[in-house]
Design a protein around this motif. Structure first.
Motif, short mmCIF file in Angstrom:
data_model
loop_
_atom_site.label_atom_id
_atom_site.label_comp_id
_atom_site.label_asym_id
_atom_site.label_seq_id
_atom_site.Cartn_x
_atom_site.Cartn_y
_atom_site.Cartn_z
N PHE A 40 47.65 41.30 35.04
CA PHE A 40 47.94 39.74 35.22
C PHE A 40 47.70 39.35 36.63
N ALA A 41 47.02 38.28 37.79
CA ALA A 41 47.03 38.02 38.97
C ALA A 41 46.44 35.88 38.33
N GLU A 42 47.50 35.05 39.55
CA GLU A 42 46.52 33.68 39.18
C GLU A 42 44.82 33.26 39.03
N LYS A 43 44.63 32.78 38.93
CA LYS A 43 42.78 32.87 39.28
C LYS A 43 43.16 30.93 40.02
N THR A 44 43.41 30.12 39.33
CA THR A 44 43.69 29.01 39.45
C THR A 44 44.61 28.15 38.84
N ASP A 45 45.15 26.45 38.91
CA ASP A 45 45.77 26.28 38.27
C ASP A 45 46.11 26.60 36.63
N ASP A 46 44.58 27.10 36.19
CA ASP A 46 44.64 27.10 35.01
C ASP A 46 43.69 28.28 34.35
N GLU A 47 43.20 28.90 35.07
CA GLU A 47 43.55 30.75 34.55
C GLU A 47 43.77 31.32 35.32
N VAL A 48 43.61 32.53 34.25
CA VAL A 48 44.71 34.04 35.17
C VAL A 48 43.44 34.79 34.98
N LYS A 49 43.57 35.95 36.21
CA LYS A 49 42.83 36.85 36.12
C LYS A 49 42.91 38.47 35.68
N VAL A 50 42.55 38.68 34.93
CA VAL A 50 43.02 40.45 33.87
C VAL A 50 42.11 41.52 34.42
N SER A 51 42.85 42.07 34.78
CA SER A 51 42.27 43.03 35.53
C SER A 51 43.46 44.76 34.62
N ALA A 52 42.35 45.41 33.55
CA ALA A 52 42.73 46.77 33.12
C ALA A 52 41.74 48.20 33.30
N ARG A 53 43.19 48.96 34.07
CA ARG A 53 42.34 50.69 34.31
C ARG A 53 43.65 51.01 33.70
N GLY A 54 42.35 52.36 32.92
CA GLY A 54 42.46 53.34 32.19
C GLY A 54 42.04 55.19 33.22
N THR A 55 41.79 55.61 32.34
CA THR A 55 41.81 57.33 32.75
C THR A 55 40.87 57.74 32.48
N HIS A 56 40.38 59.18 32.30
CA HIS A 56 38.79 59.43 32.43
C HIS A 56 39.24 60.38 30.33
N GLY A 57 41.04 60.79 31.17
CA GLY A 57 41.42 61.20 29.41
C GLY A 57 41.74 60.64 28.59
N LEU A 58 42.52 59.16 28.60
CA LEU A 58 42.43 58.09 27.83
C LEU A 58 40.51 57.57 27.23
N VAL A 59 39.88 57.85 27.92
CA VAL A 59 38.52 57.70 27.51
C VAL A 59 38.19 58.71 26.80
N ARG A 60 38.31 59.77 27.04
CA ARG A 60 37.15 61.03 25.64
C ARG A 60 38.38 60.86 25.01
N ASP A 61 39.63 60.25 24.91
CA ASP A 61 40.15 59.57 23.26
C ASP A 61 40.04 58.89 22.62
N GLY A 62 38.80 57.96 23.07
CA GLY A 62 38.51 56.79 22.40
C GLY A 62 38.67 56.00 23.11
N LEU A 63 39.43 55.41 24.50
CA LEU A 63 39.81 54.10 25.02
C LEU A 63 38.39 53.95 25.53
N ASP A 64 38.31 52.13 25.18
CA ASP A 64 36.92 51.82 25.35
C ASP A 64 37.63 50.09 26.49
N LEU A 65 38.01 49.97 27.33
CA LEU A 65 38.77 48.73 28.08
C LEU A 65 37.12 47.39 28.19
N SER A 66 36.36 48.01 28.42
CA SER A 66 35.01 46.88 28.22
C SER A 66 35.37 46.53 27.03
N THR A 67 35.63 46.72 25.98
CA THR A 67 35.88 46.60 24.44
C THR A 67 36.34 45.17 24.62
N VAL A 68 37.96 46.01 25.20
CA VAL A 68 38.98 45.08 24.71
C VAL A 68 39.51 43.99 24.90
N MET A 69 38.57 45.04 27.01
CA MET A 69 38.23 43.05 27.73
C MET A 69 37.53 42.06 26.47
#
Ligand code: C5P
Ligand code: C5P
Ligand code: C5P
Ligand code: ZN
Length: 490
Positions: A418-447
């Protein structure tokens, strides 16, 4: 080797035809390396086709940005490296007759389609690993040249060198497409795959790219040898990685002249192939003798993508260094500088970009130190940190990705930043690994889902995604995201 994908090319032709019907085009793109190279490819293709256009960049294509685009006089808008995820909002403006969208993107599309939509995901091609926004723009550029062959042959004088025929059919733009793909980490498994491979082949044929097996460390063009080795912490060779004195000793013990006459260290890009071989073998021997696992040692070698028309020893010659140079401009509100570099402005723009790069590097390194020092909070299925205003929201995702694997920061769970974007908005960034994606991770859906649960908005790719959420709702967001990741990985 990946063959052509006729459906993708047919769609590109349809999009290209629509562009050619326009009197003028508004080109809108995203502010990162892939977005800049996408815009540079599209801009050169439009110029060579004789189509007047204007370029704008957006940090994020939200409702406000789309409304501003709709309020312009342009009837045709070409979106590159974004647009698919916002098709629901774009579609409303299209229905209202504000403009016709043409989209060259690789992000997960929203629940709505449109006629001129070029996205690898529509044709069974993975948008996170096989084709980037710049790649989609390149496919479009090739289609445009096929429609307008005569005009392109003697088009504008911008861009990388290449033969007249390569310029006539836009194949010289393959180098920028590779920089975009590498900038989106599509070569992180060691080499580019799928549809990207075809672009590489075309670039090699066109004389703008060279590829081959090489040391897989960041900085082969510009870093002095001891820094190249010291900063290469991904593989982790004891006594060398992160060890300034150790790196110096290792190089001094080799029977090679690795310093120039003025005492400065040489760079990898200036070594002969015998010298490279000697250094690489010694590195592998050291790694083996210190018990580095074979799988890790394999990662020391990868496929390199060299922009053969660019000068040796510059950031522009290495696809990975070029992409970092571009991020250093666009993620600091200077997309104009990065675009200038891509379009061949080798004096003013390049000097400015290098200044921005020094600042970007310092920010990345301070950000990684901060996260590593303060640590992350571990939930059952993910880990997270909140940088508040101490890391710029435009680079917090890069920092999160680079910090994974450092002490206390696991590579077996996705990381949410998380990082501050504006006074009332927060930016979220998520990162995984290719191994986790092979196990089913889909951060697009999560976000997408976790942000929706807190009245925010998100999207992206399986392995890397992001969102904007209202300030104060981070805990709720983490709870929901943790549940979804748990379901995906079960
Ligand atoms: O907008 P978008 O596609 O351009 O952003 C891609 C982001 O995702 C980049 O910051 C890139 O570093 C990150 N990414 C990653 N690992 C991947 C693919 C993308 O960290 N395998
Ligand atoms: O900044 P960017 O997202 O383009 O970085 C891509 C990758 O390049 C990073 O994940 C990192 O591995 C490498 N990099 C690096 N040193 C830098 C900048 C980038 O090792 N100063
Ligand atoms: O900003 P960051 O580098 O974390 O973005 C990672 C990926 O998530 C990018 O592909 C970006 O376009 C996407 N994203 C998105 N919606 C947001 C924020 C990021 O689709 N609100
Ligand atoms: Zn992209």
């Amino acid at each position: 080797m990946a063959g052509p994908v006729p459906e993708l090319e047919d769609r590109a032709t349809r999009c290209a035809r629509r562009l050619c019907e326009a009197d003028r085009v508004l080109l809108a793109s995203h502010i990162d390396a892939d977005g800049l190279t996408s815009a540079a490819i599209a801009a050169q293709a439009l110029e060579r086709a004789g189509l007047p256009f204007e370029t704008v960049f957006e940090k994020q294509l939200d409702e406000e940005a789309i409304a501003a685009i709709a309020a312009t006089d342009y009837d045709t808008v070409l979106f590159t490296d974004f647009g698919s995820g916002q098709l629901d909002v774009i579609g409303e403006h299209e229905d209202a007759g504000a403009f016709t969208p043409v989209i060259a993107d690789h992000h997960q599309p929203a629940d709505r389609d449109t006629e001129y939509h070029l996205n690898p995901l529509l044709f069974g091609i993975d948008g996170a690993s096989e084709l980037s926004g710049a790649g989609a723009s390149y496919v479009l550029a090739r289609a445009l040249a096929d429609l307008e062959p005569g005009v392109a042959a003697d088009g504008g004088a911008t861009g990388a060198a290449g033969t007249t025929t390569a310029r006539a059919d836009n194949r010289d733009l393959a180098a920028l497409a590779v920089v975009g793909a590498v900038g989106d980490m599509q070569a992180s498994g060691g080499e580019l795959q799928g549809a990207n491979e075809r672009i590489v082949e075309e670039g090699v044929d066109a004389g703008v790219l060279e590829t081959g097996k090489d040391l897989a460390l960041y900085g082969k063009q510009t870093r002095p040898l001891p820094k190249l080795l010291e900063y290469a912490t991904d593989v982790g060779i004891p006594g060398i990685s992160g060890d300034e004195a150790g790196s110096l000793r290792f190089l001094e013990d080799l029977d090679l002249e690795l310093r120039r006459e003025d005492g400065e260290w040489r760079r990898w890009s200036g070594l002969t192939s015998e010298e490279k071989q000697t250094v690489a073998s010694a590195l592998v021997r050291r790694a083996v003798s210190r018990g580095v696992p074979a799988k890790k040692i394999d990662q020391l070698v990868g496929t390199s993508y060299v922009l053969s028309a660019e000068p040796v020893g510059t950031e522009l010659r290495d696809a990975s260094e070029f992409s970092t140079l571009l991020n250093a401009t666009a993620r600091y509100e200077r997309a104009d500088v990065g675009l200038g570099v891509c379009l061949g402005n080798r004096s003013d723009a390049l000097e400015r970009a290098r200044k921005l790069l020094r600042n970007h590097r310092r920010n990345l390194s301070e950000g990684i130190d901060l996260v590593t020092r303060e640590g992350v909070t571990h939930e059952a299925h993910l880990q997270w940190f909140h940088a508040e205003d101490r890391i710029r929201e435009t680079i917090v995702g890069i920092v999160a990705g680079m910090a994974m694997g450092n002490e206390g920061i696991s590579r077996s769970k996705p990381i949410v930043a998380f990082a501050e974007k504006t006074d009332d908005e927060v930016k979220v960034s998520a990162r995984g690994t290719h191994g986790l994606v092979r196990d089913g991770l889909d951060l697009s859906t999560v976000m997408t889902e976790a942000s929706r649960a807190v009245d925010g908005d998100g999207g992206g790719h399986d392995v890397a995604a992001g969102a904007t959420v209202p300030a104060g709702r981070e805990a709720e967001f983490v709870e929901r995201a943790d549940e979804i990741v748990g379901e995906q990985l079960s």
